[in-house]
Scaffold this motif. Structure first.
Motif, PDB file in Angstrom:
ATOM      1  N   LEU A 149      59.991   9.832  -2.727  1.00  0.00           N
ATOM      2  CA  LEU A 149      61.345  10.099  -2.598  1.00  0.00           C
ATOM      3  C   LEU A 149      62.012   9.805  -1.486  1.00  0.00           C
ATOM      4  O   LEU A 149      62.931  10.305  -1.156  1.00  0.00           O
ATOM      5  CB  LEU A 149      61.545  11.837  -2.571  1.00  0.00           C
ATOM      6  N   ASP A 150      61.278   8.593  -0.811  1.00  0.00           N
ATOM      7  CA  ASP A 150      62.159   8.056   0.370  1.00  0.00           C
ATOM      8  C   ASP A 150      62.060   9.095   1.661  1.00  0.00           C
ATOM      9  O   ASP A 150      63.209   9.251   2.341  1.00  0.00           O
ATOM     10  CB  ASP A 150      63.277   7.398   0.163  1.00  0.00           C
ATOM     11  N   TYR A 151      61.216  10.029   1.889  1.00  0.00           N
ATOM     12  CA  TYR A 151      60.986  10.969   3.056  1.00  0.00           C
ATOM     13  C   TYR A 151      61.076  10.054   4.007  1.00  0.00           C
ATOM     14  O   TYR A 151      60.091   9.156   4.373  1.00  0.00           O
ATOM     15  CB  TYR A 151      60.026  11.859   2.994  1.00  0.00           C
ATOM     16  N   LYS A 152      61.759  10.292   5.507  1.00  0.00           N
ATOM     17  CA  LYS A 152      61.759   9.857   6.474  1.00  0.00           C
ATOM     18  C   LYS A 152      60.687  10.575   7.429  1.00  0.00           C
ATOM     19  O   LYS A 152      60.863  11.752   7.224  1.00  0.00           O
ATOM     20  CB  LYS A 152      63.029   9.476   7.150  1.00  0.00           C
ATOM     21  N   LEU A 153      60.103  10.003   8.243  1.00  0.00           N
ATOM     22  CA  LEU A 153      59.160  10.608   9.200  1.00  0.00           C
ATOM     23  C   LEU A 153      59.766  10.917  10.332  1.00  0.00           C
ATOM     24  O   LEU A 153      60.627  10.353  11.072  1.00  0.00           O
ATOM     25  CB  LEU A 153      57.807   9.783   9.645  1.00  0.00           C
ATOM     26  N   LEU A 154      59.992  12.265  10.709  1.00  0.00           N
ATOM     27  CA  LEU A 154      60.554  12.978  11.783  1.00  0.00           C
ATOM     28  C   LEU A 154      60.099  13.959  12.420  1.00  0.00           C
ATOM     29  O   LEU A 154      59.876  15.313  12.031  1.00  0.00           O
ATOM     30  CB  LEU A 154      61.893  13.420  11.417  1.00  0.00           C
ATOM     31  N   PRO A 155      59.028  13.660  13.369  1.00  0.00           N
ATOM     32  CA  PRO A 155      58.169  14.659  14.245  1.00  0.00           C
ATOM     33  C   PRO A 155      59.054  15.697  14.686  1.00  0.00           C
ATOM     34  O   PRO A 155      60.294  15.532  14.794  1.00  0.00           O
ATOM     35  CB  PRO A 155      57.297  13.897  15.226  1.00  0.00           C
ATOM     36  N   LEU A 156      58.594  16.978  15.081  1.00  0.00           N
ATOM     37  CA  LEU A 156      59.029  18.009  15.482  1.00  0.00           C
ATOM     38  C   LEU A 156      59.331  17.755  17.029  1.00  0.00           C
ATOM     39  O   LEU A 156      59.675  16.646  17.428  1.00  0.00           O
ATOM     40  CB  LEU A 156      58.106  19.496  15.612  1.00  0.00           C
ATOM     41  N   PHE A 157      59.823  18.747  17.877  1.00  0.00           N
ATOM     42  CA  PHE A 157      60.527  18.513  19.161  1.00  0.00           C
ATOM     43  C   PHE A 157      60.026  19.343  20.374  1.00  0.00           C
ATOM     44  O   PHE A 157      59.348  20.299  19.988  1.00  0.00           O
ATOM     45  CB  PHE A 157      62.108  18.421  18.939  1.00  0.00           C
ATOM     46  N   TYR A 158      60.403  18.728  21.244  1.00  0.00           N
ATOM     47  CA  TYR A 158      60.475  20.092  22.537  1.00  0.00           C
ATOM     48  C   TYR A 158      61.730  20.327  23.012  1.00  0.00           C
ATOM     49  O   TYR A 158      62.685  19.509  22.876  1.00  0.00           O
ATOM     50  CB  TYR A 158      59.594  19.339  23.754  1.00  0.00           C
ATOM     51  N   SER A 159      61.839  21.602  23.363  1.00  0.00           N
ATOM     52  CA  SER A 159      63.138  22.274  23.768  1.00  0.00           C
ATOM     53  C   SER A 159      63.254  21.866  25.307  1.00  0.00           C
ATOM     54  O   SER A 159      62.516  21.630  26.015  1.00  0.00           O
ATOM     55  CB  SER A 159      63.212  23.641  23.507  1.00  0.00           C
ATOM     56  N   ASP A 160      64.406  22.145  25.644  1.00  0.00           N
ATOM     57  CA  ASP A 160      64.827  21.923  27.384  1.00  0.00           C
ATOM     58  C   ASP A 160      63.727  22.625  28.014  1.00  0.00           C
ATOM     59  O   ASP A 160      63.328  22.301  29.419  1.00  0.00           O
ATOM     60  CB  ASP A 160      66.125  22.483  27.686  1.00  0.00           C
ATOM     61  N   GLU A 161      63.247  23.790  27.794  1.00  0.00           N
ATOM     62  CA  GLU A 161      62.338  24.485  28.546  1.00  0.00           C
ATOM     63  C   GLU A 161      61.046  23.704  28.702  1.00  0.00           C
ATOM     64  O   GLU A 161      60.309  24.058  29.825  1.00  0.00           O
ATOM     65  CB  GLU A 161      61.785  25.834  27.920  1.00  0.00           C
ATOM     66  N   PHE A 162      60.764  22.947  27.773  1.00  0.00           N
ATOM     67  CA  PHE A 162      59.509  22.234  28.138  1.00  0.00           C
ATOM     68  C   PHE A 162      59.960  20.599  28.559  1.00  0.00           C
ATOM     69  O   PHE A 162      58.773  19.899  28.253  1.00  0.00           O
ATOM     70  CB  PHE A 162      58.567  22.268  26.829  1.00  0.00           C
ATOM     71  N   ASP A 163      60.971  20.411  28.842  1.00  0.00           N
ATOM     72  CA  ASP A 163      61.398  19.102  29.433  1.00  0.00           C
ATOM     73  C   ASP A 163      61.035  19.027  30.865  1.00  0.00           C
ATOM     74  O   ASP A 163      61.746  19.831  31.747  1.00  0.00           O
ATOM     75  CB  ASP A 163      62.696  18.948  29.313  1.00  0.00           C
ATOM     76  N   ALA A 164      59.915  18.294  31.346  1.00  0.00           N
ATOM     77  CA  ALA A 164      59.432  18.284  32.512  1.00  0.00           C
ATOM     78  C   ALA A 164      60.654  18.043  33.680  1.00  0.00           C
ATOM     79  O   ALA A 164      60.616  18.312  34.990  1.00  0.00           O
ATOM     80  CB  ALA A 164      58.404  17.134  32.842  1.00  0.00           C
ATOM     81  N   GLU A 165      61.548  17.099  33.312  1.00  0.00           N
ATOM     82  CA  GLU A 165      62.652  16.768  34.013  1.00  0.00           C
ATOM     83  C   GLU A 165      63.705  17.724  34.406  1.00  0.00           C
ATOM     84  O   GLU A 165      64.346  17.810  35.212  1.00  0.00           O
ATOM     85  CB  GLU A 165      63.188  15.369  33.669  1.00  0.00           C
ATOM     86  N   LYS A 166      63.467  18.775  33.461  1.00  0.00           N
ATOM     87  CA  LYS A 166      64.701  19.970  33.722  1.00  0.00           C
ATOM     88  C   LYS A 166      64.058  21.056  34.402  1.00  0.00           C
ATOM     89  O   LYS A 166      64.890  22.181  34.564  1.00  0.00           O
ATOM     90  CB  LYS A 166      65.118  20.220  32.223  1.00  0.00           C
ATOM     91  N   ILE A 167      62.456  21.028  34.692  1.00  0.00           N
ATOM     92  CA  ILE A 167      62.110  22.476  35.377  1.00  0.00           C
ATOM     93  C   ILE A 167      62.485  22.169  36.895  1.00  0.00           C
ATOM     94  O   ILE A 167      62.163  21.343  37.384  1.00  0.00           O
ATOM     95  CB  ILE A 167      60.483  22.381  35.321  1.00  0.00           C
ATOM     96  N   PRO A 168      63.142  23.312  37.431  1.00  0.00           N
ATOM     97  CA  PRO A 168      63.350  23.256  38.705  1.00  0.00           C
ATOM     98  C   PRO A 168      62.076  23.092  39.636  1.00  0.00           C
ATOM     99  O   PRO A 168      60.993  23.646  39.303  1.00  0.00           O
ATOM    100  CB  PRO A 168      64.026  24.606  38.930  1.00  0.00           C
TER     101      PRO A 168
END
Length: 354
Positions: A149-168
C-alpha cells in the motif's frame, strides 16, 4: 516548518501519555486549529468489547462506538468542515466511519492522512485501513518494506523536553546513573531487569517498571507465581510522570530500552534518547537500519529470552553484563543535522507532506 496557519485539523488517535498535548502545542504554534478525538473506547469498555468479539465472533461489536464518534464529530465540526483528517492507529475504526468523515466532515479540497503508531499485526485492521487515505505512513520499517500500500517509513519523535539543545544550563548536572530504564511492566522486562541487576552490581542503575495496581491484582489471581516476592526496588505501583522520566534520563550516561522481542518499530524511548544525546542499549535489532545508528552510541543485545532462561538455570548471569566506563565515558558521537530530523516538529512536517 510546514505552513498550517488557520487550517482545521480533525485528529483521531489514542491517548498516549502526554503526546497529544505535545502535538497540540506544535499545531497551535503554527496557527492551526487541531480537534482531537479518541480512537477507541476507554480501556475497560474496550477490553469487554474485545472479549465479546473474540468469544462470540461478533464483527460489528465496535459499531456503536463508531456511530457515537461520528455523530460527535459532525455535531462539533467547524463551519465549512476540516482541511485535514489525521488518523493515528485507528484500531477499531470502520471503513464506514472513514468514508463518512471524508464525505461529510472533510472539505472537498481536504486531505486525509493515516499513521500506523503500531505494527500491523497488533491492530485489528492489520494496516488495511490505510488504503482509504491520501497518504499513509508507519513507524515500522518491516511493515513499510513489505506492505503493498506504499506506506512511508516515518519513525516516532522526541518532544522539546527531550531536546538536548533546549534544556536550560541550570537543569544540567553531572550524570548520576550509568544506566536508566523506566517503562511499563511486562513479565519479560521484569525477568530481564532482575538479570541485569544481578549481573551489574558495580554500576549505578535505575531500573523501574510501573505495575498498575489493577493489573497486579489480576495477575495475583491468574498467575500468582509471576507476582510473588516482587523486587520492589524494580517495581513501582505509582506511574512515572514524563518530567520524572526525563530527569532520570537526563541524569544518566545511557538508557536501557527493552522492547518486546517481536517489536520491529523503534520505541518512543529510543527517539527520546537520541534527542537528549544519551547512549542507548536496546534489544531492537532493527536499530541498525536507521541513519542515526552509531556503534559508538548504540549497543544492540540479542537473544535475551534464551540467555535469561540459561542464566536462571545455571546461576551464571554474565551474559547480562553491561558495558562499563570504557564505553560509557567515550564522548557521544553527534550529528545535529540527523538528530533534528527526528524532533516532533519534523515529524509533523513529514505527516503533512501530502
Amino acid at each position: 516548518m510546514r505552513n498550517l496557519k488557520d487550517k482545521n485539523i480533525l485528529i483521531i488517535m489514542p491517548k498516549f501519555y502526554a503526546y497529544q498535548s505535545k502535538m497540540q502545542a506544535d499545531f497551535e504554534a503554527r496557527g492551526a486549529h487541531p480537534h482531537f478525538y479518541d480512537e477507541e473506547p476507554e480501556k475497560t469498555k474496550f477490553l469487554i468489547l474485545k472479549n465479546l468479539e473474540a468469544i462470540f465472533h461478533k464483527k460489528n461489536v465496535f459499531d456503536g462506538f463508531n456511530k457515537k464518534l461520528r455523530n460527535q464529530i459532525f455535531s462539533e465540526m467547524p463551519d465549512g468542515g476540516y482541511d485535514y483528517l489525521l488518523v493515528i492507529r485507528g484500531n477499531v475504526l470502520t471503513e464506514q466511519t472513514i468514508h463518512e468523515l471524508k464525505n461529510k466532515a472533510l472539505k472537498s479540497t481536504g486531505k486525509s492522512i493515516y499513521y500506523a503508531w503500531d505494527s500491523f499485526e497488533n491492530m485489528r485492521h492489520k494496516g488495511e485501513l490505510g488504503r482509504l487515505f491520501d497518504w499513509r505512513g508507519t513507524f515500522d520499517s518491516v511493515n513499510a518494506k513489505e506492505s503493498e500500500l506504499d506506506y512511508k517509513l516515518l519513525p516516532l519523535f522526541y518532544s522539546d523536553e527531550f531536546d538536548a539543545e533546549k534544556i536550560p544550563e541550570s537543569e544540567k548536572s553531572d550524570e548520576i546513573y550509568d544506566y536508566v530504564s523506566i517503562s511499563a511492566f511486562f513479565p519479560f522486562r521484569y525477568q530481564y531487569f532482575k538479570a541485569f541487576k544481578k549481573a551489574n552490581p558495580d554500576k549505578k542503575m535505575c531500573l523501574k517498571l510501573y505495575l498498575a495496581p489493577s493489573v497486579y491484582r489480576g495477575k495475583k489471581l491468574k498467575d500468582p507465581k509471576l507476582v510473588k516476592d516482587l523486587d520492589m526496588d524494580i517495581i513501582s505501583f505509582e506511574p512515572f510522570s514524563p518530567a520524572e522520566i526525563r530527569d532520570k534520563v537526563k541524569n544518566s550516561k545511557a538508557v536501557l530500552d527493552l522492547a518486546h522481542e517481536k517489536q520491529q518499530g523503534l520505541t518512543m524511548r529510543t527517539m527520546e534518547t537520541l534527542g537528549i544525546k544519551r547512549k542507548l542499549v536496546t534489544n531492537n535489532i532493527y536499530l541498525r537500519e536507521y541513519e542515526f545508528y552509531n556503534d559508538n552510541n548504540d549497543i544492540i543485545l540479542s537473544n535475551l529470552a534464551a540467555k535469561a532462561e540459561e542464566a536462571e538455570r545455571t546461576g551464571d548471569y554474565s551474559a547480562f553484563c553491561l558495558p562499563g566506563d570504557e564505553w560509557l565515558d567515550q564522548p557521544y558521537a553527534e550529528n545535529e543535522d540527523v538528530r533534528k530530523k527526528y524532533s516532533i516538529h519534523s515529524w509533523i512536517d513529514n505527516l503533512f507532506e501530502v
